[in-house]
Design an enzyme around this catalytic site. Structure first.
Site, PDB file in Angstrom:
ATOM      1  N   ASP A   1      27.240 -10.275  25.935  1.00 28.43           N
ATOM      2  CA  ASP A   1      26.997  -9.049  26.714  1.00 28.43           C
ATOM      3  C   ASP A   1      25.686  -9.184  27.484  1.00 28.43           C
ATOM      4  OD1 ASP A   1      29.255  -7.575  25.835  1.00 28.43           O
ATOM      5  OD2 ASP A   1      28.223  -7.016  23.999  1.00 28.43           O
ATOM      6  N   VAL A   2      24.669  -9.744  26.813  1.00 26.71           N
ATOM      7  CA  VAL A   2      23.365  -9.892  27.466  1.00 26.71           C
ATOM      8  C   VAL A   2      23.493 -10.791  28.697  1.00 26.71           C
ATOM      9  CG1 VAL A   2      20.998 -10.771  27.206  1.00 26.71           C
ATOM     10  CG2 VAL A   2      22.013  -9.372  25.394  1.00 26.71           C
TER      11      VAL A   2
ATOM     12  N   LEU B   1      24.745  -4.705  22.020  1.00 31.36           N
ATOM     13  CA  LEU B   1      24.985  -5.812  22.956  1.00 31.36           C
ATOM     14  C   LEU B   1      24.840  -7.152  22.223  1.00 31.36           C
ATOM     15  CD1 LEU B   1      22.830  -4.477  25.925  1.00 31.36           C
ATOM     16  CD2 LEU B   1      25.313  -4.455  25.785  1.00 31.36           C
ATOM     17  N   ASP B   2      25.890  -7.968  22.251  1.00 25.90           N
ATOM     18  CA  ASP B   2      25.770  -9.299  21.653  1.00 25.90           C
ATOM     19  C   ASP B   2      25.299 -10.277  22.732  1.00 25.90           C
ATOM     20  OD1 ASP B   2      27.941 -10.070  23.196  1.00 25.90           O
ATOM     21  OD2 ASP B   2      29.383  -9.913  21.558  1.00 25.90           O
ATOM     22  N   SER B   3      25.193 -11.547  22.362  1.00 26.05           N
ATOM     23  CA  SER B   3      24.588 -12.507  23.293  1.00 26.05           C
ATOM     24  C   SER B   3      25.396 -12.652  24.580  1.00 26.05           C
ATOM     25  CB  SER B   3      24.402 -13.863  22.611  1.00 26.05           C
ATOM     26  OG  SER B   3      25.652 -14.378  22.202  1.00 26.05           O
TER      27      SER B   3
END
Lengths: 315, 72
Positions: B36-37, B32-34
């Site tokens: 996605d978070v 999960l990248d930023s």
């Protein structure tokens, strides 16, 4: 005469923001834009609190008009500069490269209007819920740090996702871009590249000349592998970085180091070869050096003419 | 209960089987990248009707579930 909600909200004459470009957006450029009736924005970039305070002081001596400060959230000094913005009662703060939620209460208390740059609808919803006054939906056509979605796709989706005003950015250089942004639901625009070559912009002339000479296919995106892609003009450094991204023998650290200080070398030293000449896809449309006043007057007149004529296709 | 709900949200988002996600799974491990978070946070906020201020210490699924419990 074009007036939108954002003009009233920020007490500006024209709904035009100048992007908070690192090493570019200083007091000279920001105050020239504000004096011309737009919203000038000083880039806090990687400055520490006192460096930013000095630039704000300079700007306050140059204009009585409102101007903003852009906070680059990945900066190691983000906490410090955020506090300075509140102390100096800066009326507008824009943010980039992350989620500004933790600073919103501080800026709300100081009376700033908070306008984060968002690359997705989820972040737009998140900052709206936490009290942002507007958002800048920036498409990947823009120069510098870019998101994936294009302006054409992102702006209407953000407009649908939030109730607060939306400013469009990325790929806008003239009145046609402004008119198009309005059609997508935006009530203002932010431009970077067009202001790069403004007479009041103090970057090195070599950088300006490269932008003025650029063709449509002259920008490239590097750094995708590192998770923070950057759009800039093609030159020796960006071509080499682009190649090395697909070379698994080159470590991420090595790749990262290639970019260190490269924007400064472009903007301050005038190095056009081993440097990062950040610019948007519309660089080729930027062909003349003008004052900020000339730029804003020209684009708003174009936008007005186009918007007035837009009904000609409706039979 | 919260852990199960969070796991289900993540499993659906990543098109994974819930059994592949444990309390110790980090967001990084889940890929999960930023952005996605941010998506996940908004899904959780909608689901639990809370406002979730993330910080860098909340880096596993279990810690996220515990943090949500403090807000309920």
């Amino acid at each position: 005469m074009i007036k939108t909600d954002i003009c009233d909200l920020l007490r500006i004459e024209y709904p035009v923001f100048q992007g908070g470009m690192a090493w570019v957006a200083n007091a000279s450029l920001a105050t020239a834009v504000s004096e011309a009736g737009g919203l000038g924005i000083i880039a806090a970039m990687n400055s520490n609190g006192e460096q930013l305070r000095a630039e704000i002081k300079k700007a306050k001596e140059m204009t009585d008009k409102p101007f903003g400060v852009n906070v680059m959230l990945m900066s190691p000094y983000a906490d410090e500069v955020s506090a300075v913005i509140a102390e100096e009662k800066i009326p507008v703060v824009t943010t980039g490269a992350g989620n500004p939620s933790k600073y919103i209460p501080l800026w709300k208390e100081s009376g700033a209007k908070i306008i984060p740059v968002v690359p997705s609808t989820a972040l737009a919803r998140m900052v709206e819920k936490r009290g942002a006054d507007a958002v800048i939906a920036e498409g990947g056509e823009s120069g510098g740090h870019v998101g994936d979605l294009t302006t054409m796709a992102l702006v209407p989706q953000v407009c649908d996702a939030v109730k607060i005003p939306v400013i469009a950015a990325g790929g806008i250089a003239d009145g046609r871009g402004i008119a198009a942004a309005f059609m997508l639901g935006a009530v203002g625009v932010q431009m970077g590249t067009r202001f790069l070559v403004a007479k009041e912009c103090t970057i090195h002339q070599n950088y300006k000349d490269k932008v003025l000479a650029a063709k449509d296919i002259d920008t490239i995106v590097t750094g995708k592998r590192l998770g923070h892609p950057v759009r800039c003009l093609k030159n020796n450094l960006s071509r080499s970085m682009f190649e090395k991204e697909y070379d698994s023998s080159v470590s991420n650290e090595e790749l990262e180091n290639m970019g260190v200080g490269a924007l400064r070398r472009a903007a301050i030293d005038g190095d056009t070869s081993n440097s990062t000449l950040m610019a948007g896809q519309i660089a080729a449309m930027v062909t003349k050096e003008q004052t900020c006043k000339e730029i804003i007057t020209e684009i708003m007149q174009e936008a007005e003419t186009i918007l007035k004529g837009a009904s000609k296709w409706v039979k | 209960m919260t852990l199960e709900k969070v796991t289900a949200i993540l499993a659906e988002y990543k098109e994974m089987d819930a059994s592949e996600i444990t309390a110790e799974s980090t967001f990084e491990e889940l890929g999960l990248d930023s952005l996605d978070v941010v998506e996940i946070v908004m899904k959780i906020e909608d689901e639990f009707n809370i406002t979730l201020e993330m910080n860098s210490e909340i880096n596993t699924v279990g810690k996220l579930a515990d943090f949500i419990d403090t807000l309920l």
